[in-house]
Write an enzyme that holds these catalytic residues in place. Structure first.
Site, mmCIF file in Angstrom:
data_model
loop_
_atom_site.group_PDB
_atom_site.id
_atom_site.type_symbol
_atom_site.label_atom_id
_atom_site.label_comp_id
_atom_site.label_asym_id
_atom_site.label_seq_id
_atom_site.Cartn_x
_atom_site.Cartn_y
_atom_site.Cartn_z
ATOM 1 C CE LYS A 156 8.751 19.558 -4.152
ATOM 2 N NZ LYS A 156 9.987 19.921 -4.878
ATOM 3 C CG ASP A 159 17.783 22.001 -12.380
ATOM 4 O OD1 ASP A 159 16.962 22.806 -11.921
ATOM 5 O OD2 ASP A 159 17.502 20.819 -12.631
ATOM 6 C CG HIS A 213 13.739 22.352 -8.623
ATOM 7 N ND1 HIS A 213 13.284 21.389 -9.487
ATOM 8 C CD2 HIS A 213 14.812 22.908 -9.234
ATOM 9 C CE1 HIS A 213 14.035 21.371 -10.562
ATOM 10 N NE2 HIS A 213 14.977 22.276 -10.429
ATOM 11 C CD GLU A 252 -2.913 0.710 2.465
ATOM 12 O OE1 GLU A 252 -2.586 1.232 3.553
ATOM 13 O OE2 GLU A 252 -3.932 0.009 2.304
#
Length: 188
Positions: A77, A176, A68, A34
């Site tokens: 995140k 970048d 970033h 999961e």
């Protein structure tokens, strides 16, 4: 921070950033996991976030993406790799954090099933270690190009130890390559 029976949570060198290991069930057919459960995740990190966007990238070996972050609409995140392997890195740019200015890196791979929780207020990037890699991440806010910032991947003040062979230059895009030094980069 607590672990549930379905998730193993391990702290990193950065305050509130965790390696998340979902339980993987193996048998003769293969495996099942999961990969995300909102209740288990919120319970394990002792905070509740709403995820609003999922991103998926494909990159070739020695591609370096990052570091970033967004100065507005900051994003937490939850990242993972579903094919290949990357060295995943975050830098703490929260001035009030006990780990301000520190970085942490972990190898994430399709084989180890590990994920990284990167809270809002961190710069994030990764280096692809295998011939190719597919990288997935859930974010807590939408992408906002008007507030995007990029910290230089190789700034000596941060001192990230990327596992890059000496004879290899990372494959990077212009954005970048133009990352800001630690002194120039906006902080929180």
């Amino acid at each position: 921070m607590s672990s549930s029976s379905k998730l193993k949570i391990t702290g990193t060198e950065i305050h509130d950033m965790f390696v998340v290991e979902p339980k993987v069930f193996w048998d003769e057919r293969g495996w099942f996991t999961e990969s995300f459960n909102a209740q288990d995740f919120a319970s394990a990190i002792e905070q509740d976030y709403d995820f609003v966007q999922d991103n998926h990238s494909f990159s070739r070996q020695w591609t370096l993406r990052g570091l970033h972050y967004q100065t507005e609409k900051t994003q937490g995140k939850l990242v993972r790799v579903v094919a290949g392997a990357v060295f995943d890195v975050a830098v703490d740019i929260r001035k009030q954090s006990p780990t301000y200015g520190k970085w942490a890196g972990v190898e994430l791979s399709a084989e180890n099933h590990q994920q990284m929780w990167i809270p809002p207020g961190l710069a994030h990037g990764f280096l692809v270690l295998t011939p190719t890699a597919e990288f997935l991440y859930k974010t807590t806010d939408y992408y906002d190009p008007t507030s995007e910032a990029c910290l230089a991947w190789n700034d000596p003040a941060v001192g990230i130890k990327w596992p890059l062979p000496e004879d290899i230059s990372p494959n990077m895009n212009a954005k970048d390559l133009a990352g800001l030094s630690w002194d120039q980069a906006p902080k929180f």
